[in-house]
Design a protein around this motif. Structure first.
Motif, PDB file in Angstrom:
ATOM      1  N   LEU A 161      -4.277 -10.965 -10.960  1.00 18.63           N
ATOM      2  CA  LEU A 161      -3.574 -10.748  -9.700  1.00 18.63           C
ATOM      3  C   LEU A 161      -4.434  -9.919  -8.754  1.00 18.63           C
ATOM      4  O   LEU A 161      -4.939  -8.861  -9.125  1.00 18.63           O
ATOM      5  CB  LEU A 161      -2.253 -10.018  -9.956  1.00 18.63           C
ATOM      6  N   TYR A 162      -4.620 -10.449  -7.544  1.00 16.60           N
ATOM      7  CA  TYR A 162      -5.253  -9.712  -6.460  1.00 16.60           C
ATOM      8  C   TYR A 162      -4.196  -9.461  -5.378  1.00 16.60           C
ATOM      9  O   TYR A 162      -3.295 -10.266  -5.186  1.00 16.60           O
ATOM     10  CB  TYR A 162      -6.406 -10.503  -5.848  1.00 16.60           C
ATOM     11  N   ILE A 163      -4.341  -8.345  -4.672  1.00 16.14           N
ATOM     12  CA  ILE A 163      -3.461  -8.028  -3.554  1.00 16.14           C
ATOM     13  C   ILE A 163      -4.287  -8.051  -2.272  1.00 16.14           C
ATOM     14  O   ILE A 163      -5.412  -7.557  -2.247  1.00 16.14           O
ATOM     15  CB  ILE A 163      -2.842  -6.620  -3.702  1.00 16.14           C
ATOM     16  N   TRP A 164      -3.737  -8.638  -1.212  1.00 23.25           N
ATOM     17  CA  TRP A 164      -4.413  -8.494   0.076  1.00 23.25           C
ATOM     18  C   TRP A 164      -3.553  -7.676   1.018  1.00 23.25           C
ATOM     19  O   TRP A 164      -2.337  -7.782   1.049  1.00 23.25           O
ATOM     20  CB  TRP A 164      -4.820  -9.835   0.684  1.00 23.25           C
ATOM     21  N   THR A 165      -4.220  -6.788   1.746  1.00 21.00           N
ATOM     22  CA  THR A 165      -3.537  -5.839   2.618  1.00 21.00           C
ATOM     23  C   THR A 165      -4.484  -5.452   3.750  1.00 21.00           C
ATOM     24  O   THR A 165      -5.620  -5.936   3.801  1.00 21.00           O
ATOM     25  CB  THR A 165      -3.087  -4.595   1.832  1.00 21.00           C
ATOM     26  N   ARG A 166      -4.065  -4.579   4.629  1.00 21.21           N
ATOM     27  CA  ARG A 166      -4.925  -4.175   5.738  1.00 21.21           C
ATOM     28  C   ARG A 166      -5.605  -2.843   5.451  1.00 21.21           C
ATOM     29  O   ARG A 166      -6.787  -2.781   5.220  1.00 21.21           O
ATOM     30  CB  ARG A 166      -4.116  -4.159   7.034  1.00 21.21           C
ATOM     31  N   GLU A 167      -4.874  -1.757   5.461  1.00 19.93           N
ATOM     32  CA  GLU A 167      -5.508  -0.479   5.190  1.00 19.93           C
ATOM     33  C   GLU A 167      -4.527   0.470   4.512  1.00 19.93           C
ATOM     34  O   GLU A 167      -3.319   0.258   4.544  1.00 19.93           O
ATOM     35  CB  GLU A 167      -6.047   0.139   6.480  1.00 19.93           C
ATOM     36  N   PHE A 168      -5.091   1.506   3.879  1.00 18.54           N
ATOM     37  CA  PHE A 168      -4.288   2.526   3.218  1.00 18.54           C
ATOM     38  C   PHE A 168      -4.499   3.841   3.955  1.00 18.54           C
ATOM     39  O   PHE A 168      -5.632   4.294   4.117  1.00 18.54           O
ATOM     40  CB  PHE A 168      -4.756   2.699   1.767  1.00 18.54           C
ATOM     41  N   THR A 169      -3.401   4.480   4.383  1.00 19.98           N
ATOM     42  CA  THR A 169      -3.558   5.737   5.128  1.00 19.98           C
ATOM     43  C   THR A 169      -2.499   6.789   4.797  1.00 19.98           C
ATOM     44  O   THR A 169      -2.723   7.972   5.035  1.00 19.98           O
ATOM     45  CB  THR A 169      -3.497   5.480   6.646  1.00 19.98           C
ATOM     46  N   THR A 170      -1.351   6.408   4.264  1.00 19.83           N
ATOM     47  CA  THR A 170      -0.227   7.336   4.153  1.00 19.83           C
ATOM     48  C   THR A 170       0.072   7.710   2.705  1.00 19.83           C
ATOM     49  O   THR A 170      -0.469   7.134   1.764  1.00 19.83           O
ATOM     50  CB  THR A 170       1.045   6.712   4.759  1.00 19.83           C
ATOM     51  N   LEU A 171       0.978   8.672   2.560  1.00 21.02           N
ATOM     52  CA  LEU A 171       1.409   9.087   1.229  1.00 21.02           C
ATOM     53  C   LEU A 171       2.092   7.934   0.493  1.00 21.02           C
ATOM     54  O   LEU A 171       1.991   7.816  -0.727  1.00 21.02           O
ATOM     55  CB  LEU A 171       2.352  10.293   1.321  1.00 21.02           C
ATOM     56  N   ASN A 172       2.812   7.098   1.234  1.00 18.10           N
ATOM     57  CA  ASN A 172       3.448   5.943   0.614  1.00 18.10           C
ATOM     58  C   ASN A 172       2.421   5.018  -0.028  1.00 18.10           C
ATOM     59  O   ASN A 172       2.699   4.347  -1.021  1.00 18.10           O
ATOM     60  CB  ASN A 172       4.258   5.160   1.655  1.00 18.10           C
ATOM     61  N   ASP A 173       1.223   4.986   0.552  1.00 23.34           N
ATOM     62  CA  ASP A 173       0.166   4.156  -0.002  1.00 23.34           C
ATOM     63  C   ASP A 173      -0.251   4.632  -1.388  1.00 23.34           C
ATOM     64  O   ASP A 173      -0.640   3.839  -2.234  1.00 23.34           O
ATOM     65  CB  ASP A 173      -1.060   4.150   0.918  1.00 23.34           C
ATOM     66  N   ILE A 174      -0.192   5.920  -1.626  1.00 23.10           N
ATOM     67  CA  ILE A 174      -0.538   6.459  -2.945  1.00 23.10           C
ATOM     68  C   ILE A 174       0.420   5.927  -4.000  1.00 23.10           C
ATOM     69  O   ILE A 174       0.000   5.487  -5.078  1.00 23.10           O
ATOM     70  CB  ILE A 174      -0.517   8.001  -2.928  1.00 23.10           C
ATOM     71  N   GLU A 175       1.705   5.932  -3.693  1.00 25.96           N
ATOM     72  CA  GLU A 175       2.688   5.412  -4.640  1.00 25.96           C
ATOM     73  C   GLU A 175       2.489   3.915  -4.869  1.00 25.96           C
ATOM     74  O   GLU A 175       2.616   3.416  -5.986  1.00 25.96           O
ATOM     75  CB  GLU A 175       4.109   5.695  -4.129  1.00 25.96           C
ATOM     76  N   THR A 176       2.176   3.202  -3.791  1.00 23.28           N
ATOM     77  CA  THR A 176       1.913   1.771  -3.919  1.00 23.28           C
ATOM     78  C   THR A 176       0.707   1.519  -4.807  1.00 23.28           C
ATOM     79  O   THR A 176       0.724   0.639  -5.670  1.00 23.28           O
ATOM     80  CB  THR A 176       1.665   1.151  -2.525  1.00 23.28           C
ATOM     81  N   PHE A 177      -0.342   2.302  -4.617  1.00 20.02           N
ATOM     82  CA  PHE A 177      -1.570   2.141  -5.396  1.00 20.02           C
ATOM     83  C   PHE A 177      -1.301   2.418  -6.882  1.00 20.02           C
ATOM     84  O   PHE A 177      -1.796   1.692  -7.757  1.00 20.02           O
ATOM     85  CB  PHE A 177      -2.639   3.089  -4.866  1.00 20.02           C
ATOM     86  N   LYS A 178      -0.511   3.454  -7.172  1.00 17.68           N
ATOM     87  CA  LYS A 178      -0.146   3.742  -8.559  1.00 17.68           C
ATOM     88  C   LYS A 178       0.588   2.556  -9.185  1.00 17.68           C
ATOM     89  O   LYS A 178       0.346   2.188 -10.335  1.00 17.68           O
ATOM     90  CB  LYS A 178       0.758   4.990  -8.623  1.00 17.68           C
ATOM     91  N   GLN A 179       1.479   1.968  -8.409  1.00 19.70           N
ATOM     92  CA  GLN A 179       2.254   0.826  -8.890  1.00 19.70           C
ATOM     93  C   GLN A 179       1.337  -0.342  -9.214  1.00 19.70           C
ATOM     94  O   GLN A 179       1.493  -1.013 -10.242  1.00 19.70           O
ATOM     95  CB  GLN A 179       3.277   0.437  -7.831  1.00 19.70           C
ATOM     96  N   ASN A 191      -8.927  -6.143   5.350  1.00 22.02           N
ATOM     97  CA  ASN A 191      -9.673  -6.312   6.593  1.00 22.02           C
ATOM     98  C   ASN A 191     -10.494  -5.083   6.944  1.00 22.02           C
ATOM     99  O   ASN A 191     -11.331  -5.120   7.839  1.00 22.02           O
ATOM    100  CB  ASN A 191      -8.715  -6.590   7.759  1.00 22.02           C
ATOM    101  N   THR A 192     -10.239  -3.965   6.269  1.00 26.41           N
ATOM    102  CA  THR A 192     -10.928  -2.719   6.590  1.00 26.41           C
ATOM    103  C   THR A 192     -11.575  -2.133   5.339  1.00 26.41           C
ATOM    104  O   THR A 192     -11.182  -2.433   4.214  1.00 26.41           O
ATOM    105  CB  THR A 192      -9.948  -1.679   7.164  1.00 26.41           C
ATOM    106  N   THR A 193     -12.557  -1.272   5.563  1.00 27.26           N
ATOM    107  CA  THR A 193     -13.282  -0.677   4.434  1.00 27.26           C
ATOM    108  C   THR A 193     -12.692   0.660   3.989  1.00 27.26           C
ATOM    109  O   THR A 193     -13.108   1.202   2.967  1.00 27.26           O
ATOM    110  CB  THR A 193     -14.760  -0.457   4.805  1.00 27.26           C
ATOM    111  N   ASN A 194     -11.722   1.201   4.744  1.00 26.18           N
ATOM    112  CA  ASN A 194     -11.215   2.520   4.368  1.00 26.18           C
ATOM    113  C   ASN A 194     -10.502   2.501   3.025  1.00 26.18           C
ATOM    114  O   ASN A 194     -10.355   3.528   2.374  1.00 26.18           O
ATOM    115  CB  ASN A 194     -10.281   3.063   5.462  1.00 26.18           C
ATOM    116  N   ILE A 195     -10.079   1.304   2.603  1.00 33.29           N
ATOM    117  CA  ILE A 195      -9.396   1.202   1.313  1.00 33.29           C
ATOM    118  C   ILE A 195     -10.325   1.546   0.153  1.00 33.29           C
ATOM    119  O   ILE A 195      -9.897   2.017  -0.898  1.00 33.29           O
ATOM    120  CB  ILE A 195      -8.783  -0.201   1.136  1.00 33.29           C
TER     121      ILE A 195
END
Length: 204
Positions: A161-179, A191-195
């Motif tokens: 499984l791969y996920i496609w998304t735009r960018e990660f910037t918020t605290l909610n993103d941390i929980e998503t990443f853990k999941q 689309n961005t390199t900040n991830i």
């Protein structure tokens, strides 16, 4: 100089693109003079660096992806440069998958990834037929559509499984990443390199 209006690559010749435009200066002076690479140049660079590359077949304004000519050109370019072990062919168009299969006469163990928006149609049986043929297959699902049921279904069928998304910037993103780590997500396209920095800082 900065562009005053939008310019589309499809409206330019190769010579115009290479000779008239600087694709690096906006990143800073040390990138000044960078020319846009051809796909073949990019493939060769990835091979030298040992980097894998995902090639996505995108639809044009008419909703088509050049099912015959376009797919064949890209496939042959990958083949001629010995890049099958470095490339993932990504598409949510079944005709593209079938076309690649027809071109793959030597039945090389290629990697194909299905770009899915999780609509009402169940595309898993189609993808599994390619796995049965010996292809390495995976799913690429948008962040807003993926859930635990989808992740478990793919895990049960031993499909990455791969996920496609735009960018990660918020605290909610941390929980998503853990999941996603709990779901054994194989990778993330963006689309961005900040991830990249986000994931590195979280993991290390």
């Amino acid at each position: 100089t900065e562009l005053k209006t939008d310019i589309y690559l499809k409206d330019l010749t190769f010579e115009q693109v290479r000779n008239n435009y600087d694709f690096g200066i906006y990143q800073g002076e040390r990138f000044k003079g960078t020319k846009i690479p051809t796909l073949e140049e990019l493939l060769r660079l990835c091979k030298i660096l040992g980097m894998r590359i995902i090639i996505e077949y995108k639809a044009d304004e008419n909703g088509t992806v050049g099912i015959t000519e376009g797919v064949e050109k890209v496939y042959n370019l990958v083949k001629e440069n010995g890049m099958f072990d470095y490339v993932v062919f990504l598409s949510g168009d079944k005709e593209v998958w079938n076309r690649i299969d027809n071109l793959n006469t030597n039945k090389k163990s290629l990697e194909l990834s299905y770009l899915d928006v999780v609509n009402e149609e169940n595309n898993l049986p189609f993808v599994k037929t390619f796995k049965d043929k010996g292809y390495k297959v995976s799913y690429s699902i948008g962040r807003e559509w993926i859930n635990e049921d989808h992740a478990n279904m793919l895990k049960e069928n031993e499909i990455d499984l791969y996920i496609w998304t735009r960018e990660f910037t918020t605290l909610n993103d941390i929980e998503t990443f853990k999941q996603w780590l709990d779901w054994n997500v194989k990778g993330v396209t963006s689309n961005t390199t900040n991830i990249v920095n986000f994931a590195y800082n979280y993991l290390y």
